[in-house]
Design a protein around this motif. Structure first.
Motif, mmCIF file in Angstrom:
data_model
loop_
_atom_site.group_PDB
_atom_site.id
_atom_site.type_symbol
_atom_site.label_atom_id
_atom_site.label_comp_id
_atom_site.label_asym_id
_atom_site.label_seq_id
_atom_site.Cartn_x
_atom_site.Cartn_y
_atom_site.Cartn_z
ATOM 1 N N LEU A 31 -14.320 4.951 12.812
ATOM 2 C CA LEU A 31 -14.197 6.464 12.669
ATOM 3 C C LEU A 31 -12.596 6.741 13.625
ATOM 4 C CD1 LEU A 31 -17.565 8.058 12.670
ATOM 5 C CD2 LEU A 31 -15.973 7.977 11.131
ATOM 6 N N ALA A 32 -12.451 5.832 14.872
ATOM 7 C CA ALA A 32 -11.444 6.130 15.622
ATOM 8 C C ALA A 32 -10.052 5.807 14.753
ATOM 9 C CB ALA A 32 -11.526 5.283 16.901
ATOM 10 N N ALA A 33 -10.280 4.443 13.967
ATOM 11 C CA ALA A 33 -9.103 4.261 13.085
ATOM 12 C C ALA A 33 -8.846 5.289 12.065
ATOM 13 C CB ALA A 33 -9.239 2.863 12.735
ATOM 14 N N VAL A 34 -9.850 5.984 11.778
ATOM 15 C CA VAL A 34 -9.748 6.905 10.555
ATOM 16 C C VAL A 34 -8.978 8.107 11.113
ATOM 17 C CG1 VAL A 34 -11.081 8.287 9.113
ATOM 18 C CG2 VAL A 34 -11.632 6.028 9.063
ATOM 19 N N GLU A 35 -9.507 8.452 12.175
ATOM 20 C CA GLU A 35 -8.856 9.709 12.951
ATOM 21 C C GLU A 35 -7.449 9.505 13.033
ATOM 22 O OE1 GLU A 35 -11.572 10.136 16.290
ATOM 23 O OE2 GLU A 35 -13.335 10.743 14.959
ATOM 24 N N GLU A 36 -7.106 8.396 13.544
ATOM 25 C CA GLU A 36 -5.792 8.027 14.002
ATOM 26 C C GLU A 36 -4.669 8.073 12.839
ATOM 27 O OE1 GLU A 36 -3.185 4.944 16.371
ATOM 28 O OE2 GLU A 36 -5.357 4.954 16.982
ATOM 29 N N ARG A 90 0.711 -1.235 0.126
ATOM 30 C CA ARG A 90 -0.182 0.195 -0.083
ATOM 31 C C ARG A 90 0.965 1.466 0.197
ATOM 32 N NH1 ARG A 90 -5.109 -0.483 -1.355
ATOM 33 N NH2 ARG A 90 -6.032 -2.487 -0.580
ATOM 34 N N ASP A 91 0.660 2.261 -0.886
ATOM 35 C CA ASP A 91 1.261 3.560 -0.723
ATOM 36 C C ASP A 91 0.257 4.614 -0.086
ATOM 37 O OD1 ASP A 91 -0.722 3.759 -2.621
ATOM 38 O OD2 ASP A 91 0.475 4.504 -4.126
ATOM 39 N N VAL A 92 -0.477 4.115 0.878
ATOM 40 C CA VAL A 92 -1.708 4.821 1.479
ATOM 41 C C VAL A 92 -1.343 4.479 2.905
ATOM 42 C CG1 VAL A 92 -2.953 5.717 -0.201
ATOM 43 C CG2 VAL A 92 -3.490 3.778 1.065
ATOM 44 N N PRO A 93 -1.869 5.177 4.011
ATOM 45 C CA PRO A 93 -1.820 4.669 5.297
ATOM 46 C C PRO A 93 -2.785 3.690 5.506
ATOM 47 C CG PRO A 93 -1.957 7.114 5.220
ATOM 48 C CD PRO A 93 -2.148 6.793 3.862
ATOM 49 N N VAL A 94 -2.471 2.553 6.415
ATOM 50 C CA VAL A 94 -3.239 1.257 6.606
ATOM 51 C C VAL A 94 -3.734 1.364 8.241
ATOM 52 C CG1 VAL A 94 -3.433 -1.281 6.349
ATOM 53 C CG2 VAL A 94 -2.327 0.281 4.648
ATOM 54 N N GLY A 95 -4.960 0.900 8.407
ATOM 55 C CA GLY A 95 -5.214 0.747 9.543
ATOM 56 C C GLY A 95 -6.128 -0.568 9.753
ATOM 57 N N VAL A 96 -6.204 -1.121 10.982
ATOM 58 C CA VAL A 96 -7.108 -2.266 11.484
ATOM 59 C C VAL A 96 -8.049 -1.940 12.402
ATOM 60 C CG1 VAL A 96 -7.050 -4.488 12.419
ATOM 61 C CG2 VAL A 96 -5.110 -4.011 10.747
ATOM 62 N N CYS A 97 -9.399 -2.257 11.967
ATOM 63 C CA CYS A 97 -10.394 -2.010 13.024
ATOM 64 C C CYS A 97 -11.116 -3.550 12.970
ATOM 65 C CB CYS A 97 -11.366 -1.107 12.231
ATOM 66 S SG CYS A 97 -12.966 -0.939 13.256
ATOM 67 N N SER A 98 -11.162 -4.127 14.343
ATOM 68 C CA SER A 98 -12.019 -5.171 14.393
ATOM 69 C C SER A 98 -12.880 -5.341 15.519
ATOM 70 C CB SER A 98 -10.483 -6.293 14.573
ATOM 71 O OG SER A 98 -11.101 -7.654 15.025
ATOM 72 N N GLU A 135 3.208 -2.391 9.341
ATOM 73 C CA GLU A 135 2.581 -1.976 8.105
ATOM 74 C C GLU A 135 1.425 -1.326 8.466
ATOM 75 O OE1 GLU A 135 4.333 -2.598 5.332
ATOM 76 O OE2 GLU A 135 5.510 -4.207 6.294
ATOM 77 N N VAL A 136 1.065 -1.142 9.817
ATOM 78 C CA VAL A 136 -0.289 -0.660 10.253
ATOM 79 C C VAL A 136 0.000 0.697 11.063
ATOM 80 C CG1 VAL A 136 -2.370 -1.177 11.511
ATOM 81 C CG2 VAL A 136 -1.234 -2.993 10.202
ATOM 82 N N GLY A 137 -0.707 1.618 10.867
ATOM 83 C CA GLY A 137 -0.586 3.072 11.546
ATOM 84 C C GLY A 137 -1.762 3.035 12.571
ATOM 85 N N SER A 138 -2.538 2.208 12.632
ATOM 86 C CA SER A 138 -3.803 2.257 13.603
ATOM 87 C C SER A 138 -4.384 1.241 13.952
ATOM 88 C CB SER A 138 -4.868 3.259 13.051
ATOM 89 O OG SER A 138 -6.002 3.321 13.730
#
Length: 173
Positions: free
Chosen positions: A137-142, A89-97, A116-119
């Motif tokens: 939304l918490a992952a998105v904000e982070e 990925r060339d954009v930030p990556v997060g995980v929401c579970s 590899e994960v920023g949130s």
């Protein structure tokens, strides 16, 4: 993936990894816990059992029962093919579970994905759990992006509902 997005957030279990959790055993444990409090748990399903336990004032005990199974399942988890995409990925990556945050982190560490994960947002990170939009939304904000610029990738109707409620794009794994 052809979508133009500023970040991608993934669900964990069934999307990036497969947690080795015996959900039937977890459900039996929750049922026993509820019935010890005089609550008829027979017609309830897994996550409804947790909600019923919270309503009965034993939510922390029920959540810990689930979290322990998830942590153990994370230690024994298997990596799914989509996990290989994170490093590309060339954009930030997060995980929401929906899984407990500890279990998410254990699984990401086990499969060398944490870098590899920023949130990371799991059950317990925020007071609400999927499909409530607050977790996503918490992952998105982070990640520092706007919700409408995010793609949420998941494997369940609950994930799709979460994305709709949070105002993100959605893609089935």
């Amino acid at each position: 993936m052809t979508r133009d997005v500023s970040a991608v957030v993934y669900d964990l279990d069934g999307t990036l990894v497969r947690l080795a959790v015996d959900w039937e055993a977890v459900e039996r444990g929750l049922t026993e816990l509820l019935e010890s409090e005089g609550i008829d748990a027979e017609p309830l399903g897994s996550w409804t059992l947790l909600s019923a336990a919270e309503d009965a004032g034993i939510g922390e005990e029920a959540d810990e029962l689930i979290a322990e199974a998830e942590r153990e399942g994370a230690r024994e988890s298997s990596r799914l093919p989509l996990a290989d995409e994170l490093g590309e990925r060339d954009v930030p990556v997060g995980v929401c579970s929906l899984n407990h945050e500890d279990a998410v982190e254990i699984a990401l560490e086990k499969h060398d994905l944490m870098g590899e994960v920023g949130s990371v947002v799991g059950r317990g990170t925020v007071p609400h759990r999927k499909p409530h939009p607050r977790a996503l939304l918490a992952a998105v904000e982070e990640l520092g992006v706007e919700a409408e610029e995010v793609l949420f990738v998941g494997d369940s109707k609950s994930d799709e509902t979460t994305a709709e409620r949070a105002g993100t794009k959605f893609e089935w794994v």
